[in-house]
Write a protein that holds these residues in place. Structure first.
Motif, PDB file in Angstrom:
ATOM      1  N   ALA A   8       1.344  -1.062  -0.646  1.00 18.40           N
ATOM      2  CA  ALA A   8       0.435   0.057   0.230  1.00 18.40           C
ATOM      3  C   ALA A   8       1.177   1.193  -0.030  1.00 18.40           C
ATOM      4  O   ALA A   8       0.628   2.368  -0.358  1.00 18.40           O
ATOM      5  CB  ALA A   8      -1.157  -0.233   1.156  1.00 18.40           C
ATOM      6  N   LEU A   9       2.072   0.994   0.494  1.00 12.62           N
ATOM      7  CA  LEU A   9       2.683   2.602   0.483  1.00 12.62           C
ATOM      8  C   LEU A   9       2.839   2.866  -0.755  1.00 12.62           C
ATOM      9  O   LEU A   9       3.875   3.571  -0.824  1.00 12.62           O
ATOM     10  CB  LEU A   9       3.789   2.257   2.207  1.00 12.62           C
ATOM     11  N   GLY A  10       3.627   1.486  -1.047  1.00  4.78           N
ATOM     12  CA  GLY A  10       4.513   1.521  -2.345  1.00  4.78           C
ATOM     13  C   GLY A  10       3.687   2.467  -3.706  1.00  4.78           C
ATOM     14  O   GLY A  10       3.663   2.988  -4.819  1.00  4.78           O
ATOM     15  N   LEU A  11       2.772   1.699  -3.185  1.00  7.35           N
ATOM     16  CA  LEU A  11       1.522   2.110  -4.426  1.00  7.35           C
ATOM     17  C   LEU A  11       1.179   3.962  -4.277  1.00  7.35           C
ATOM     18  O   LEU A  11       1.147   4.338  -5.462  1.00  7.35           O
ATOM     19  CB  LEU A  11       0.093   1.725  -4.210  1.00  7.35           C
ATOM     20  N   LEU A  12       0.896   4.094  -2.916  1.00  5.19           N
ATOM     21  CA  LEU A  12       0.493   5.600  -2.414  1.00  5.19           C
ATOM     22  C   LEU A  12       1.575   6.504  -3.080  1.00  5.19           C
ATOM     23  O   LEU A  12       1.750   7.760  -4.028  1.00  5.19           O
ATOM     24  CB  LEU A  12       0.498   5.782  -0.955  1.00  5.19           C
ATOM     25  N   ARG A  13       2.889   5.732  -3.351  1.00  5.16           N
ATOM     26  CA  ARG A  13       4.042   6.531  -3.580  1.00  5.16           C
ATOM     27  C   ARG A  13       4.417   7.022  -4.758  1.00  5.16           C
ATOM     28  O   ARG A  13       3.907   7.655  -5.333  1.00  5.16           O
ATOM     29  CB  ARG A  13       5.247   5.936  -3.182  1.00  5.16           C
ATOM     30  N   GLU A  14       3.686   5.659  -5.809  1.00  2.00           N
ATOM     31  CA  GLU A  14       3.545   5.831  -6.990  1.00  2.00           C
ATOM     32  C   GLU A  14       2.516   7.161  -7.931  1.00  2.00           C
ATOM     33  O   GLU A  14       3.067   7.823  -8.150  1.00  2.00           O
ATOM     34  CB  GLU A  14       3.630   4.633  -7.519  1.00  2.00           C
ATOM     35  N   THR A  19       1.609  12.093  -9.684  1.00  2.00           N
ATOM     36  CA  THR A  19       0.459  13.569  -9.347  1.00  2.00           C
ATOM     37  C   THR A  19       1.650  15.080  -9.665  1.00  2.00           C
ATOM     38  O   THR A  19       1.415  15.884 -10.423  1.00  2.00           O
ATOM     39  CB  THR A  19       0.037  13.659  -8.422  1.00  2.00           C
ATOM     40  N   GLN A  20       2.945  14.294  -8.980  1.00  3.28           N
ATOM     41  CA  GLN A  20       3.432  15.824  -8.885  1.00  3.28           C
ATOM     42  C   GLN A  20       4.334  15.977 -10.656  1.00  3.28           C
ATOM     43  O   GLN A  20       4.203  16.669 -11.101  1.00  3.28           O
ATOM     44  CB  GLN A  20       5.150  15.270  -8.170  1.00  3.28           C
ATOM     45  N   VAL A  21       4.484  14.704 -11.350  1.00  2.00           N
ATOM     46  CA  VAL A  21       5.140  14.554 -12.221  1.00  2.00           C
ATOM     47  C   VAL A  21       3.631  15.407 -13.549  1.00  2.00           C
ATOM     48  O   VAL A  21       4.058  16.388 -14.295  1.00  2.00           O
ATOM     49  CB  VAL A  21       5.646  13.366 -13.144  1.00  2.00           C
ATOM     50  N   ASP A  23       1.692  17.686 -12.449  1.00  2.00           N
ATOM     51  CA  ASP A  23       1.416  19.064 -12.021  1.00  2.00           C
ATOM     52  C   ASP A  23       2.018  20.230 -12.422  1.00  2.00           C
ATOM     53  O   ASP A  23       2.385  20.641 -13.205  1.00  2.00           O
ATOM     54  CB  ASP A  23       1.644  19.454 -10.875  1.00  2.00           C
ATOM     55  N   GLU A  24       3.986  19.458 -12.573  1.00  2.00           N
ATOM     56  CA  GLU A  24       4.833  20.171 -13.430  1.00  2.00           C
ATOM     57  C   GLU A  24       4.369  20.266 -14.396  1.00  2.00           C
ATOM     58  O   GLU A  24       5.476  21.352 -15.885  1.00  2.00           O
ATOM     59  CB  GLU A  24       6.143  19.184 -12.588  1.00  2.00           C
ATOM     60  N   GLY A  25       4.197  19.195 -15.011  1.00  2.00           N
ATOM     61  CA  GLY A  25       4.348  19.038 -16.455  1.00  2.00           C
ATOM     62  C   GLY A  25       2.793  20.301 -17.369  1.00  2.00           C
ATOM     63  O   GLY A  25       3.425  20.857 -18.255  1.00  2.00           O
ATOM     64  N   ILE A  26       1.863  20.222 -16.260  1.00  2.00           N
ATOM     65  CA  ILE A  26       1.104  20.914 -16.736  1.00  2.00           C
ATOM     66  C   ILE A  26       1.303  22.560 -16.628  1.00  2.00           C
ATOM     67  O   ILE A  26       1.160  23.261 -17.578  1.00  2.00           O
ATOM     68  CB  ILE A  26      -0.001  20.733 -15.884  1.00  2.00           C
ATOM     69  N   GLU A  27       2.225  22.671 -15.536  1.00  2.00           N
ATOM     70  CA  GLU A  27       2.299  24.302 -15.127  1.00  2.00           C
ATOM     71  C   GLU A  27       3.705  24.431 -16.338  1.00  2.00           C
ATOM     72  O   GLU A  27       3.953  25.794 -16.835  1.00  2.00           O
ATOM     73  CB  GLU A  27       2.993  24.044 -13.469  1.00  2.00           C
ATOM     74  N   ARG A  28       4.608  23.410 -16.872  1.00  2.00           N
ATOM     75  CA  ARG A  28       5.534  23.655 -17.424  1.00  2.00           C
ATOM     76  C   ARG A  28       5.113  24.186 -18.665  1.00  2.00           C
ATOM     77  O   ARG A  28       5.309  25.169 -19.939  1.00  2.00           O
ATOM     78  CB  ARG A  28       6.514  22.578 -17.988  1.00  2.00           C
ATOM     79  N   ASN A  29       4.077  23.379 -19.378  1.00  2.00           N
ATOM     80  CA  ASN A  29       3.561  23.968 -20.844  1.00  2.00           C
ATOM     81  C   ASN A  29       1.852  24.931 -21.550  1.00  2.00           C
ATOM     82  O   ASN A  29       1.593  24.782 -21.842  1.00  2.00           O
ATOM     83  CB  ASN A  29       3.045  21.812 -20.855  1.00  2.00           C
ATOM     84  N   LEU A  56     -10.276   3.738  -7.044  1.00  2.00           N
ATOM     85  CA  LEU A  56      -9.191   4.204  -7.523  1.00  2.00           C
ATOM     86  C   LEU A  56      -8.984   5.086  -8.655  1.00  2.00           C
ATOM     87  O   LEU A  56      -8.428   6.247  -8.446  1.00  2.00           O
ATOM     88  CB  LEU A  56      -7.934   2.941  -7.612  1.00  2.00           C
ATOM     89  N   LEU A  57      -9.378   4.395  -9.885  1.00  2.00           N
ATOM     90  CA  LEU A  57      -8.833   5.388 -11.313  1.00  2.00           C
ATOM     91  C   LEU A  57      -9.785   6.082 -11.055  1.00  2.00           C
ATOM     92  O   LEU A  57      -9.084   7.229 -11.621  1.00  2.00           O
ATOM     93  CB  LEU A  57      -9.136   4.348 -12.437  1.00  2.00           C
ATOM     94  N   GLU A  58     -11.298   6.558 -10.516  1.00  2.00           N
ATOM     95  CA  GLU A  58     -12.176   7.671 -10.395  1.00  2.00           C
ATOM     96  C   GLU A  58     -11.248   8.255  -9.535  1.00  2.00           C
ATOM     97  O   GLU A  58     -10.880   9.507 -10.303  1.00  2.00           O
ATOM     98  CB  GLU A  58     -13.061   7.380 -10.201  1.00  2.00           C
ATOM     99  N   LYS A  59     -10.383   7.787  -8.541  1.00  2.00           N
ATOM    100  CA  LYS A  59      -9.890   9.159  -7.716  1.00  2.00           C
ATOM    101  C   LYS A  59      -8.499  10.078  -8.044  1.00  2.00           C
ATOM    102  O   LYS A  59      -8.069  11.010  -8.470  1.00  2.00           O
ATOM    103  CB  LYS A  59      -9.365   8.365  -6.315  1.00  2.00           C
ATOM    104  N   ILE A  60      -8.404   8.844  -9.297  1.00  2.00           N
ATOM    105  CA  ILE A  60      -6.836   9.247 -10.671  1.00  2.00           C
ATOM    106  C   ILE A  60      -7.416  11.028 -11.210  1.00  2.00           C
ATOM    107  O   ILE A  60      -6.492  11.273 -10.993  1.00  2.00           O
ATOM    108  CB  ILE A  60      -6.153   8.028 -11.350  1.00  2.00           C
ATOM    109  N   VAL A  61      -7.868   9.958 -11.513  1.00  2.00           N
ATOM    110  CA  VAL A  61      -8.722  10.813 -12.655  1.00  2.00           C
ATOM    111  C   VAL A  61      -9.589  12.465 -12.228  1.00  2.00           C
ATOM    112  O   VAL A  61      -9.198  13.183 -12.733  1.00  2.00           O
ATOM    113  CB  VAL A  61     -10.032  10.542 -13.300  1.00  2.00           C
ATOM    114  N   ASP A  62      -9.818  12.097 -10.451  1.00  2.00           N
ATOM    115  CA  ASP A  62     -10.320  13.489 -10.269  1.00  2.00           C
ATOM    116  C   ASP A  62      -9.244  13.874  -9.445  1.00  2.00           C
ATOM    117  O   ASP A  62      -9.601  15.492 -10.392  1.00  2.00           O
ATOM    118  CB  ASP A  62     -11.216  12.858  -9.067  1.00  2.00           C
ATOM    119  N   GLN A  63      -8.036  13.544  -9.208  1.00  2.00           N
ATOM    120  CA  GLN A  63      -7.227  14.524  -9.008  1.00  2.00           C
ATOM    121  C   GLN A  63      -6.598  15.028 -10.338  1.00  2.00           C
ATOM    122  O   GLN A  63      -5.799  16.231 -10.193  1.00  2.00           O
ATOM    123  CB  GLN A  63      -6.186  13.354  -8.593  1.00  2.00           C
ATOM    124  N   GLN A  64      -5.945  14.105 -11.204  1.00  2.00           N
ATOM    125  CA  GLN A  64      -5.480  14.750 -12.839  1.00  2.00           C
ATOM    126  C   GLN A  64      -6.453  15.775 -13.511  1.00  2.00           C
ATOM    127  O   GLN A  64      -6.093  16.929 -13.261  1.00  2.00           O
ATOM    128  CB  GLN A  64      -5.403  13.774 -13.485  1.00  2.00           C
TER     129      GLN A  64
END
Length: 102
Positions: A8-14, A19-21, A23-29, A56-64
């Motif tokens: 679970a911790l590894g999945l959370l880190r990924e 999310t960070q990647v 966020d940085e990509g949207i800011e850069r472009n 999980l996938l709905e949460k990921i897409v919502d965050q994106q």
């Protein structure tokens, strides 16, 4: 990035890293016309898990989509988006996941 493989911790880190990647990509472009691909794949370009984890996938897409709205300073429905529809998406659809229309 299946929890059984990484824990679970590894999945959370990924998830935090992806999310960070994004966020940085949207800011850069943000000053360029772009189409943003939403969704997520697992390690080695495989499904995230052996069974469809719709929540999980709905949460990921919502965050994106929240990142898109925040970084673009506009309604997320105005940001061009592309959905990465992989072969396992049918199972997600059959279990109730729907693509946001706004």
């Amino acid at each position: 990035m299946e929890a059984a493989r990484y824990g679970a911790l590894g999945l959370l880190r990924e998830l935090r890293h992806s999310t960070q990647v994004l966020d940085e990509g949207i800011e850069r472009n943000k000053n360029y016309e772009s189409i943003v691909t939403l969704g997520m794949r697992g390690d080695g370009d495989l499904p995230m898990s052996e069974s469809a984890n719709v929540a999980l996938l709905e949460k990921i897409v919502d965050q994106q989509r929240k990142i898109l709205a925040t970084r673009s300073n506009q309604d997320v429905s105005a940001v061009p988006q592309n959905w990465a529809l992989y072969k396992e998406v049918q199972e997600y659809y059959e279990k109730g996941m729907r693509v946001p229309t706004t």
